[in-house]
Design an enzyme around this catalytic site. Structure first.
Site, PDB file in Angstrom:
ATOM      1  CD  GLU A   1       3.874   0.882  10.479  1.00 22.55           C
ATOM      2  OE1 GLU A   1       4.910   1.501  10.220  1.00 22.55           O
ATOM      3  OE2 GLU A   1       3.669  -0.273  10.089  1.00 22.55           O
TER       4      GLU A   1
ATOM      5  CG  ASP B   1       1.312  -0.102   3.861  1.00 18.63           C
ATOM      6  OD1 ASP B   1       2.042  -1.087   3.961  1.00 18.63           O
ATOM      7  OD2 ASP B   1       1.382   0.882   4.605  1.00 18.63           O
TER       8      ASP B   1
HETATM    9  C1  FRU Z   1       3.092   0.157   6.896  1.00 19.27           C
HETATM   10  C2  FRU Z   1       4.040   1.289   6.601  1.00 19.27           C
HETATM   11  C3  FRU Z   1       3.348   2.627   6.793  1.00 19.27           C
HETATM   12  C4  FRU Z   1       4.136   3.535   5.909  1.00 19.27           C
HETATM   13  C5  FRU Z   1       4.474   2.645   4.752  1.00 19.27           C
HETATM   14  C6  FRU Z   1       5.797   2.928   4.124  1.00 19.27           C
HETATM   15  O1  FRU Z   1       3.449  -1.037   6.293  1.00 19.27           O
HETATM   16  O2  FRU Z   1       5.195   1.190   7.414  1.00 19.27           O
HETATM   17  O3  FRU Z   1       3.281   3.040   8.147  1.00 19.27           O
HETATM   18  O4  FRU Z   1       3.406   4.657   5.521  1.00 19.27           O
HETATM   19  O5  FRU Z   1       4.454   1.319   5.255  1.00 19.27           O
HETATM   20  O6  FRU Z   1       5.978   2.175   2.965  1.00 19.27           O
END
Ligand code: FRU
Length: 517
Positions: free
Chosen positions: A237, A55
């Protein structure tokens, strides 16, 4: 020369001259390949120099610099204990790699989050003359997770007094504790001008939770949204909440972005949105249908910049999908970000639609643009040579809704884009586009319902960058983003009229994109 200055020059050379300097490589196969010229390496999309990325995090503009922090695992090309990687840019296209910004600590790994400029120094971390840049992120404690008490995801903060060059973790972390939710993460914080307070959007499994604060340190729960609205095929998310003007009217609406994994329309991860209202405490939406920011499989966890110079809403997503992110056939690094996109809201045929479209700065990277005329009787087809090594842009306006574009290479691979008026669909078929067998669902045909596309002329804009395609219909009303792994560049484009009327495209434009790196 003072040691510090020497270091500064050396580090700038390494990071700024990214395109030419070979980094340390640990496999023989990659050691011979020039840096940033490795197989499948995008040229005008952000990729980490090496290792795993997911992300985008902490998107914030400050003092002439766009910061891009990102979920990063510096030890491997698969997901692992998360850090915040960091890059900066003045145009969101040419990026300078920076040292890792946040490392895991005693509270856990550093998951996704956001960053704000604390202009009024509400946190007290800086001063009114030198306001702090404050990062707000999720701590994920692996040991606590194993014990199963639902207290393993909490929220923490860190601040920087040198515009993101270095961060200091807040001694009072975590600032929001948890004992209730298995998934409790990805804080997006913004300053709400109406109520003059900080607002945090946070997700808790199947819903959004909103918190408020005067100082970024103490947070009070306000409201929740979404348990029975929108898509719920997977965990919610990476939320984002912001206000946009509707077209050029006086009306404004609030938009909530929610990434969801799995449960996206074409499988795995995707980003839905809600259009509604926010009164400073609660977000409400009477939207009845599910809406998606991007129908392709490879735009996830995207969020927008805080503090942009002219207030424009700028978005970057992670150009991958949890269904196969760990399996894609790159060796030095893994995964890229989408192009930076400008978000806008419009009322199209009575529907609020969130548009996402490449930032105007991208036009400056275009070179060698050719314009040809395409004129096709029903069933007719025309071949156009593609000369830009899969770093190119196609752009044209058409009223045709029965049309296919087939990108082919000499290795017998092809990518097929189809507009189908009867089904009111656009399809992206990458089943023969290149390497696909690293994961079984990768080759599935992707569909995008285009039932609210206006009649008449609309723009079709397509950007190819080595291992990705981004398709924008009607200036971002309908968008598909997908990764591809062709073993050689597509050298020919076949345009076919699959309808019953003549198709005439007076200006079919193709240009190369000069790599941004
Ligand atoms: C989204 C996610 C978020 C989390 C991160 C962990 O892709 O699952 O919810 O904070 O990636 O790397």
């Amino acid at each position: 020369m003072p040691r510090n200055l020497y270091f500064l020059l050396i580090s700038n050379f390494i990071f700024f001259g990214a395109c030419k300097e070979a980094p340390k490589q640990d496999t023989d196969s990659t050691a011979e390949t020039a840096y940033y010229q490795e197989p499948f390496r995008p040229q005008f999309h952000f990729t980490p120099a090496e290792k795993w990325m997911n992300d985008p995090n902490g998107l914030v503009y400050y003092q002439g610099v766009y910061h891009l922090f990102y979920q990063y695992y510096p030890e491997d090309i698969v997901w692992g204990p998360m850090h915040w990687g960091h890059a900066t840019s003045t145009d969101m296209l040419h990026w300078e790699h920076k040292p890792i910004a946040l490392y895991p600590d005693e509270h856990g790994l550093i998951f996704s989050g956001s960053a704000v400029v604390d202009v009024n120094n509400t946190s007290g971390f800086g001063s009114p003359e030198n306001p702090p840049l404050v990062a707000i992120y999720t701590y994920h404690d692996m040991e606590k997770e194993k014990l199963g008490n639902k207290d393993h995801q909490t929220q923490g903060i860190a601040y920087s007094l040198d515009n993101g060059e270095s961060f200091i973790k807040y001694a009072g972390n975590p600032v929001i504790l948890n004992g209730e939710f298995q998934d409790f993460r990805d804080p997006k914080v913004f300053w709400d001008n109406n109520t003059e307070q900080w607002v945090m959007a946070l997700v808790a499994g199947d819903h959004l939770r909103l918190y408020k604060s005067d100082n970024l340190l103490e947070w009070t729960y306000m409201s929740e949204f979404g348990k029975d609205q929108g898509a719920h095929g997977g965990v919610w998310e990476c939320p984002d909440l912001f206000e946009l003007q509707v077209g050029d009217t006086d009306e404004t609406k609030w938009v909530l972005l929610i990434s969801i994994n799995p449960g996206a329309p074409n499988g795995g991860s995707g980003t839905q949105y809600f259009v509604g209202d926010f009164d400073g405490t609660t977000f409400t939406s009477d939207q009845k249908v599910e809406k998606w920011l991007d129908w392709g499989t490879d735009n996830y966890a995207g969020v927008t910049y805080n503090n942009t110079p002219d207030g424009s809403r700028l978005f970057i997503g992670w150009m991958s999908n949890w269904a196969y992110a760990r399996d894609t056939p790159t060796e030095v690094w893994r995964s890229a970000m989408t192009l930076p996109r400008h978000l806008s809201l419009d009322n199209i045929q009575g529907e609020y639609e969130l548009l996402n479209y490449p930032i105007p700065g991208l036009d400056g990277l275009l070179t060698d643009e050719d314009t040809t005329m395409v004129s096709l009787p029903p069933g007719g087809e025309e071949s156009i040579a593609l000369e830009h090594d899969n770093q190119c842009e196609l752009r044209f306006t058409t009223s045709a809704r029965d049309l296919t574009l087939r990108f082919e290479n000499d290795a017998g691979e092809h990518l097929l884009l189809e507009l189908d008026a009867g089904q009111k669909l656009m399809m992206l078929n990458r089943s023969q586009s290149g390497l696909t067998d690293f994961q079984e669902s990768f080759g599935t045909v992707q569909q995008m319902p285009i039932d609210n596309l206006p009649e008449g002329d609309v723009e079709v804009r397509i950007l190819l960058d080595t291992s990705s395609v981004e398709v924008f219909l009607n200036e971002g009303q309908y968008v598909m983003t997908a990764q591809l792994f062709p073993i050689q560049a597509y050298s020919e484009l076949v345009v076919t009229n699959t309808g019953t009327e003549k198709v005439r495209i007076p200006e079919f434009r193709i240009g190369g994109i000069i790599g941004a790196w």
